[in-house]
Design a protein around this motif. Structure first.
Motif, short mmCIF file in Angstrom:
data_model
loop_
_atom_site.label_atom_id
_atom_site.label_comp_id
_atom_site.label_asym_id
_atom_site.label_seq_id
_atom_site.Cartn_x
_atom_site.Cartn_y
_atom_site.Cartn_z
N GLN A 135 0.89 -1.29 0.02
CA GLN A 135 -0.05 0.08 0.03
C GLN A 135 0.95 1.08 -0.13
N PHE A 136 0.63 2.18 -0.84
CA PHE A 136 1.26 3.57 -0.86
C PHE A 136 0.30 4.85 -0.70
N PHE A 137 1.04 5.80 -0.51
CA PHE A 137 0.18 7.05 -0.52
C PHE A 137 0.62 7.92 -1.80
N ARG A 138 -0.49 8.57 -2.38
CA ARG A 138 -0.30 9.36 -3.66
C ARG A 138 0.00 10.90 -3.02
N LEU A 139 1.15 11.51 -3.49
CA LEU A 139 1.23 12.91 -3.03
C LEU A 139 0.85 13.81 -4.20
N PRO A 140 0.73 14.94 -3.92
CA PRO A 140 -0.10 15.95 -4.81
C PRO A 140 0.88 16.09 -6.23
N ASP A 141 2.23 15.65 -6.03
CA ASP A 141 3.24 15.72 -7.32
C ASP A 141 3.13 14.28 -8.03
N GLY A 142 2.14 13.34 -7.44
CA GLY A 142 2.10 12.19 -8.15
C GLY A 142 2.73 11.10 -7.76
N ARG A 143 3.74 11.38 -6.95
CA ARG A 143 4.76 10.26 -6.56
C ARG A 143 3.84 9.22 -5.50
N LEU A 144 4.40 8.09 -5.43
CA LEU A 144 3.81 6.99 -4.66
C LEU A 144 4.93 6.90 -3.39
N VAL A 145 4.37 6.83 -2.27
CA VAL A 145 5.53 6.75 -1.10
C VAL A 145 4.87 5.74 -0.25
N SER A 146 5.68 4.97 0.70
CA SER A 146 5.29 4.07 1.88
C SER A 146 5.02 5.03 3.16
N TRP A 147 4.59 4.15 4.08
CA TRP A 147 4.18 5.02 5.26
C TRP A 147 5.33 5.62 5.87
N GLU A 179 -4.49 13.56 14.42
CA GLU A 179 -5.73 12.43 14.62
C GLU A 179 -6.33 11.82 13.62
N MET A 180 -6.43 12.52 12.54
CA MET A 180 -7.32 12.03 11.33
C MET A 180 -6.56 11.16 10.28
N GLY A 181 -4.93 10.96 10.74
CA GLY A 181 -4.28 10.01 9.95
C GLY A 181 -3.70 10.92 8.58
N PRO A 182 -3.03 10.22 7.66
CA PRO A 182 -2.57 10.97 6.41
C PRO A 182 -3.76 11.39 5.56
N ASP A 183 -3.87 12.27 5.08
CA ASP A 183 -4.84 13.02 4.42
C ASP A 183 -4.40 12.82 2.64
N TYR A 184 -4.18 11.68 2.41
CA TYR A 184 -3.39 11.68 1.14
C TYR A 184 -4.46 10.50 0.58
N PRO A 185 -4.37 10.42 -0.80
CA PRO A 185 -5.08 9.07 -1.60
C PRO A 185 -4.08 7.88 -1.33
#
Length: 309
Positions: free
Chosen positions: A234-246, A260-266
């Motif tokens: 599983q990865f997170f998509r940054l605004p610049d399109g990069r996929l990064v791990s936790w 408290e809401m956790g990562p706000d990334y797709p």
């Protein structure tokens, strides 16, 4: 050949009857429990959107009570059945005759050791494969009843513990036990070694195949992950399109540790689609079948060259 096959069943009738009885009882139990789950009528509630009605709540309590106690127990027993069948039927097949010394007479009067070997090996292999195929099919049926919301024909859940793959796992265990029996010539060492090496071997093949299958995974957005897909990463998509791990995200955006809401990334998941379940299963069957064939062929060579005593 017919007389030799009849003799093989007579010599191993206890093992054959015990394994067949245990398998048929578990198959029967699987279909009975599946029928009990279907009779609850929880299926329409399982796929309902929104909060359940009081009636569905009541059905859920009954359904999950049966699923967690009876279905889980039956599936657990079927999971160990291929290992037990391979050991019980394959271990003593050659080792017992060498240990008792009956091979001295048999090999001296037999026109062909290969024919002698085939007459003993083939009936047992056919019995094991047939019984374990029935057990795997029963496990598949019970699992489908246990998971009414899941298209089990296109889902990796309980992979290797249901369906035809169970029969091929038993085939490898049997072939390995037969081969070890021909090498050691003793029943007890054969059973111990076959248990250890067989479990390690089958697990090792499954692990390597799973790693290879993971290389075929695809990237899908989080909301498009199906319940039957095999999750890989599983990865997170940054605004610049990069996929990064936790871990990478923690370095880029340390503020998520206190949020408290956790990562706000797709979220983007790496999965093997459930639609490929049958294809992946068939590939592993071919691999296990080839391994079993090579071990049985190797045993034939050992028997041809082994001294009778």
């Amino acid at each position: 050949m017919r007389d030799s096959i009849r003799l093989t069943f007579r010599m191993h009738r206890f093992e054959v009857l015990a394994t067949a009885t245990a398998t048929l009882l578990l198959v029967l139990a699987a279909y009975v429990v599946a029928a009990r789950l279907d009779a609850v009528g929880f299926g329409p509630c399982a796929g309902a959107q929104g909060p359940w009605s009081p009636r569905c709540e009541g059905l859920a309590n009954v359904f999950f009570g049966i699923a967690q106690s009876e279905a889980t127990a039956v599936l657990g027993l079927i999971a160990i059945l291929p290992y037990a069948a391979g050991l019980i039927l394959g271990g003593p097949l050659i080792a017992r005759e060498i240990e008792r010394g009956t091979t001295r007479l048999a090999w001296s009067i037999s026109p062909s050791r290969l024919r002698w070997y085939l007459a003993r090996m083939l009936p047992i292999v056919v019995v094991v494969f047939g019984l374990m195929f029935a057990a795997g099919s029963a496990a598949d049926h019970l699992f489908a009843a246990q998971e009414p919301r899941l298209d089990t024909a296109n889902a990796f859940d309980m992979y290797g513990l249901r369906g035809g793959l169970v029969a091929f796992e038993a085939l490898v265990m049997t072939a390995g036990a037969v081969g070890l029996g021909a090498v050691t010539g003793r029943v007890l060492p054969t059973l111990i070694l076959a248990l250890i090496l067989g479990a390690v071997g089958v697990t090792g093949v499954a692990t390597l195949h799973a790693r290879y299958t993971a290389t075929e995974a695809i990237l899908v957005d989080g909301e498009f992950v199906d319940s039957g897909d095999r999750w890989v990463d599983q990865f997170f998509r940054l605004p610049d399109g990069r996929l990064v791990s936790w871990n990478e995200l923690e370095q880029i955006d340390p503020g998520i540790l206190t949020s408290e809401m956790g990562p706000d990334y797709p979220i983007v998941s790496k999965v093997v689609p459930g639609e490929r379940y049958r294809e992946v299963e068939a590939r592993e069957m071919i691999i296990l079948g080839a391994i079993a064939f090579m071990m049985l062929a190797g045993t034939a060579v050992i028997i041809q060259r082994r001294r009778p005593g």
